[in-house]
Design a protein around this motif. Sequence first.
Motif, PDB file in Angstrom:
ATOM      1  N   ALA A 188       0.768  -1.272  -0.054  1.00 31.16           N
ATOM      2  CA  ALA A 188      -0.148   0.092   0.011  1.00 31.16           C
ATOM      3  C   ALA A 188       0.809   1.244   0.046  1.00 31.16           C
ATOM      4  O   ALA A 188       0.498   2.124  -0.590  1.00 31.16           O
ATOM      5  CB  ALA A 188      -1.049   0.126   1.320  1.00 31.16           C
ATOM      6  N   LEU A 189       2.081   1.141   0.502  1.00 31.50           N
ATOM      7  CA  LEU A 189       2.904   2.472   0.519  1.00 31.50           C
ATOM      8  C   LEU A 189       3.089   2.938  -0.840  1.00 31.50           C
ATOM      9  O   LEU A 189       3.329   3.980  -1.140  1.00 31.50           O
ATOM     10  CB  LEU A 189       4.245   2.149   1.254  1.00 31.50           C
ATOM     11  N   GLU A 190       3.063   1.900  -1.802  1.00 31.07           N
ATOM     12  CA  GLU A 190       3.289   2.254  -3.332  1.00 31.07           C
ATOM     13  C   GLU A 190       1.852   2.352  -4.075  1.00 31.07           C
ATOM     14  O   GLU A 190       1.870   3.287  -4.747  1.00 31.07           O
ATOM     15  CB  GLU A 190       4.265   1.294  -3.904  1.00 31.07           C
ATOM     16  N   THR A 191       0.866   1.355  -3.748  1.00 27.34           N
ATOM     17  CA  THR A 191      -0.205   1.400  -4.493  1.00 27.34           C
ATOM     18  C   THR A 191      -1.414   2.289  -4.091  1.00 27.34           C
ATOM     19  O   THR A 191      -2.280   2.686  -4.856  1.00 27.34           O
ATOM     20  CB  THR A 191      -0.523  -0.089  -4.838  1.00 27.34           C
ATOM     21  N   ASP A 192      -1.338   2.515  -2.793  1.00 27.59           N
ATOM     22  CA  ASP A 192      -2.451   3.119  -1.971  1.00 27.59           C
ATOM     23  C   ASP A 192      -1.859   3.796  -0.910  1.00 27.59           C
ATOM     24  O   ASP A 192      -2.255   3.645   0.328  1.00 27.59           O
ATOM     25  CB  ASP A 192      -3.558   2.051  -1.481  1.00 27.59           C
ATOM     26  N   PRO A 193      -1.065   5.001  -1.067  1.00 24.39           N
ATOM     27  CA  PRO A 193      -0.549   5.537   0.071  1.00 24.39           C
ATOM     28  C   PRO A 193      -1.479   6.142   1.105  1.00 24.39           C
ATOM     29  O   PRO A 193      -1.230   6.383   2.194  1.00 24.39           O
ATOM     30  CB  PRO A 193       0.475   6.690  -0.650  1.00 24.39           C
ATOM     31  N   ASP A 194      -2.503   6.559   0.542  1.00 26.09           N
ATOM     32  CA  ASP A 194      -3.840   7.126   1.181  1.00 26.09           C
ATOM     33  C   ASP A 194      -4.290   6.398   2.378  1.00 26.09           C
ATOM     34  O   ASP A 194      -4.552   6.903   3.398  1.00 26.09           O
ATOM     35  CB  ASP A 194      -4.819   7.692   0.082  1.00 26.09           C
ATOM     36  N   ALA A 195      -4.138   5.081   2.145  1.00 26.34           N
ATOM     37  CA  ALA A 195      -4.629   4.068   2.898  1.00 26.34           C
ATOM     38  C   ALA A 195      -3.830   4.060   4.035  1.00 26.34           C
ATOM     39  O   ALA A 195      -4.381   3.752   5.450  1.00 26.34           O
ATOM     40  CB  ALA A 195      -4.842   2.601   2.413  1.00 26.34           C
ATOM     41  N   VAL A 196      -2.390   4.089   3.834  1.00 28.63           N
ATOM     42  CA  VAL A 196      -1.701   4.057   4.795  1.00 28.63           C
ATOM     43  C   VAL A 196      -1.506   5.520   5.776  1.00 28.63           C
ATOM     44  O   VAL A 196      -1.539   5.387   7.098  1.00 28.63           O
ATOM     45  CB  VAL A 196      -0.121   3.703   4.523  1.00 28.63           C
ATOM     46  N   GLU A 197      -1.723   6.423   5.354  1.00 34.57           N
ATOM     47  CA  GLU A 197      -2.063   7.837   5.849  1.00 34.57           C
ATOM     48  C   GLU A 197      -3.169   7.698   6.682  1.00 34.57           C
ATOM     49  O   GLU A 197      -3.012   8.157   7.785  1.00 34.57           O
ATOM     50  CB  GLU A 197      -2.039   8.960   4.868  1.00 34.57           C
ATOM     51  N   SER A 198      -4.168   7.145   6.016  1.00 33.98           N
ATOM     52  CA  SER A 198      -5.502   7.111   6.888  1.00 33.98           C
ATOM     53  C   SER A 198      -5.429   6.237   8.266  1.00 33.98           C
ATOM     54  O   SER A 198      -5.870   6.387   9.338  1.00 33.98           O
ATOM     55  CB  SER A 198      -6.529   6.402   6.095  1.00 33.98           C
ATOM     56  N   PHE A 199      -4.553   5.093   7.921  1.00 32.66           N
ATOM     57  CA  PHE A 199      -4.333   4.214   9.244  1.00 32.66           C
ATOM     58  C   PHE A 199      -3.415   4.936  10.093  1.00 32.66           C
ATOM     59  O   PHE A 199      -3.686   4.913  11.422  1.00 32.66           O
ATOM     60  CB  PHE A 199      -3.342   2.925   8.546  1.00 32.66           C
ATOM     61  N   ALA A 200      -2.294   5.809   9.818  1.00 26.89           N
ATOM     62  CA  ALA A 200      -1.851   6.510  10.561  1.00 26.89           C
ATOM     63  C   ALA A 200      -2.494   7.342  11.548  1.00 26.89           C
ATOM     64  O   ALA A 200      -2.306   7.678  12.534  1.00 26.89           O
ATOM     65  CB  ALA A 200      -0.574   7.348   9.781  1.00 26.89           C
ATOM     66  N   ASP A 201      -3.399   8.204  10.762  1.00 27.11           N
ATOM     67  CA  ASP A 201      -4.138   9.116  11.336  1.00 27.11           C
ATOM     68  C   ASP A 201      -5.081   8.616  12.417  1.00 27.11           C
ATOM     69  O   ASP A 201      -5.544   9.053  13.576  1.00 27.11           O
ATOM     70  CB  ASP A 201      -4.833   9.972  10.481  1.00 27.11           C
ATOM     71  N   ASP A 202      -5.714   7.439  12.031  1.00 27.02           N
ATOM     72  CA  ASP A 202      -6.724   6.545  12.800  1.00 27.02           C
ATOM     73  C   ASP A 202      -6.030   6.179  14.263  1.00 27.02           C
ATOM     74  O   ASP A 202      -6.566   6.504  15.375  1.00 27.02           O
ATOM     75  CB  ASP A 202      -7.311   5.518  12.302  1.00 27.02           C
ATOM     76  N   LEU A 203      -4.698   5.694  14.176  1.00 23.17           N
ATOM     77  CA  LEU A 203      -4.122   5.447  15.407  1.00 23.17           C
ATOM     78  C   LEU A 203      -3.666   6.607  16.206  1.00 23.17           C
ATOM     79  O   LEU A 203      -3.912   6.493  17.618  1.00 23.17           O
ATOM     80  CB  LEU A 203      -2.900   4.495  15.143  1.00 23.17           C
ATOM     81  N   ILE A 204      -3.495   7.725  15.687  1.00 16.33           N
ATOM     82  CA  ILE A 204      -3.161   8.835  16.256  1.00 16.33           C
ATOM     83  C   ILE A 204      -4.433   9.339  17.200  1.00 16.33           C
ATOM     84  O   ILE A 204      -4.416   9.628  18.284  1.00 16.33           O
ATOM     85  CB  ILE A 204      -2.518  10.130  15.426  1.00 16.33           C
ATOM     86  N   GLU A 205      -5.532   9.265  16.587  1.00 17.15           N
ATOM     87  CA  GLU A 205      -6.634   9.762  16.889  1.00 17.15           C
ATOM     88  C   GLU A 205      -7.364   9.029  18.262  1.00 17.15           C
ATOM     89  O   GLU A 205      -7.934   9.277  18.980  1.00 17.15           O
ATOM     90  CB  GLU A 205      -7.763   9.606  15.807  1.00 17.15           C
ATOM     91  N   HIS A 206      -6.843   7.585  18.110  1.00 19.00           N
ATOM     92  CA  HIS A 206      -7.464   6.546  19.285  1.00 19.00           C
ATOM     93  C   HIS A 206      -6.171   6.513  20.254  1.00 19.00           C
ATOM     94  O   HIS A 206      -6.100   5.786  21.237  1.00 19.00           O
ATOM     95  CB  HIS A 206      -7.747   5.485  18.628  1.00 19.00           C
ATOM     96  N   GLY A 207      -5.108   7.243  20.222  1.00 12.66           N
ATOM     97  CA  GLY A 207      -4.092   7.166  21.187  1.00 12.66           C
ATOM     98  C   GLY A 207      -3.337   5.876  21.072  1.00 12.66           C
ATOM     99  O   GLY A 207      -2.716   5.614  22.153  1.00 12.66           O
ATOM    100  N   ILE A 208      -3.236   5.283  20.076  1.00  9.90           N
ATOM    101  CA  ILE A 208      -2.532   4.050  20.036  1.00  9.90           C
ATOM    102  C   ILE A 208      -1.184   4.208  19.261  1.00  9.90           C
ATOM    103  O   ILE A 208      -1.039   4.497  18.336  1.00  9.90           O
ATOM    104  CB  ILE A 208      -3.243   3.022  19.097  1.00  9.90           C
ATOM    105  N   ASN A 209      -0.168   3.751  20.281  1.00 16.62           N
ATOM    106  CA  ASN A 209       1.262   4.223  19.919  1.00 16.62           C
ATOM    107  C   ASN A 209       2.098   3.084  19.945  1.00 16.62           C
ATOM    108  O   ASN A 209       2.551   2.464  20.795  1.00 16.62           O
ATOM    109  CB  ASN A 209       1.800   5.252  20.859  1.00 16.62           C
TER     110      ASN A 209
END
Length: 285
Positions: free
Chosen positions: A241-262
């Motif tokens: 996904a980093l190559e084919t769907d980078p937005d999905a990885v960005e969304s995953f990153a934002d979701d973990l930040i939002e839920h305080g998962i580090n």
Amino acid sequence: MRTPAQNARLALLLEVAGTPKPGNVDRRRDLADLRFEHFLAGTVGAETGLEMAQHGDQVGDAFERAIEGMAAQGGGNTQFGALLLLVPLVRTAADHDRLSPSVVESVAEGTTVADAAGFYRAFDHVDVFVDDPPADMEPLDVRRGSEAVPAIEKRELTLLEVMDRSVPGDDVAREWVTGFERSFAAADQLVEAEGPATDRAASIFLSLLAERPDTLVTNRHSQEVAREVSDRAASLVERDALETDPDAVESFADDLIEHGINPGTTADVTAAGLYIALERGELEI
């Protein structure tokens, strides 16, 4: 040519600059009370301790000094786990022509009760999240810092033995007792990857997260949450996904930040992998 201590600082900088690293501070994302700049300042502050390791000081003393310096910024704990991996690696690199699991193991096996005391004193300088120990282990609770040193000395525990007692609940400690297995594997993956070092760091972080649930997430949340995060990372890695769907990885990153998962332990291992690749001359900057 960079010194071992300089490569360690560079590894810390490359790790935090890689993006996206889901759930972690990177050059595009901050946490509520922990910002990118705090990691930069923490890296600068760790300089003296890393140089002590390079010059042959005891691992425990060098680690405590690195943590004391790291903590001299407004964010608190930025790189405790990463430095717990980097200090013995720097100490090893200073005495050997090439880093390998066997030579790192020899340094870990050579740690002493005094090194364990230095490790405990490091907790006097910064708050570090750790799980509650069993009742019979309360005298050895690392959160007691220097107050626990007499118990360490009474039981004559070396730093390696302290790390061994922390497995399987802490994957930084696990590196100590497995010859830095995942750190060396991460270094090999970094060398095989393509692109700028910061992009490689982000890619390896995601691969490590997919490979094994993060123990910091387990301890702060639950095994179920850690497994879910790992499974989501694995799904992204499987479809590149980093190559084919980078937005999905960005969304995953934002979701973990939002839920305080580090997934901070995964970031620590990423930093160690970066260091090994840099120190071996296999990752050119």
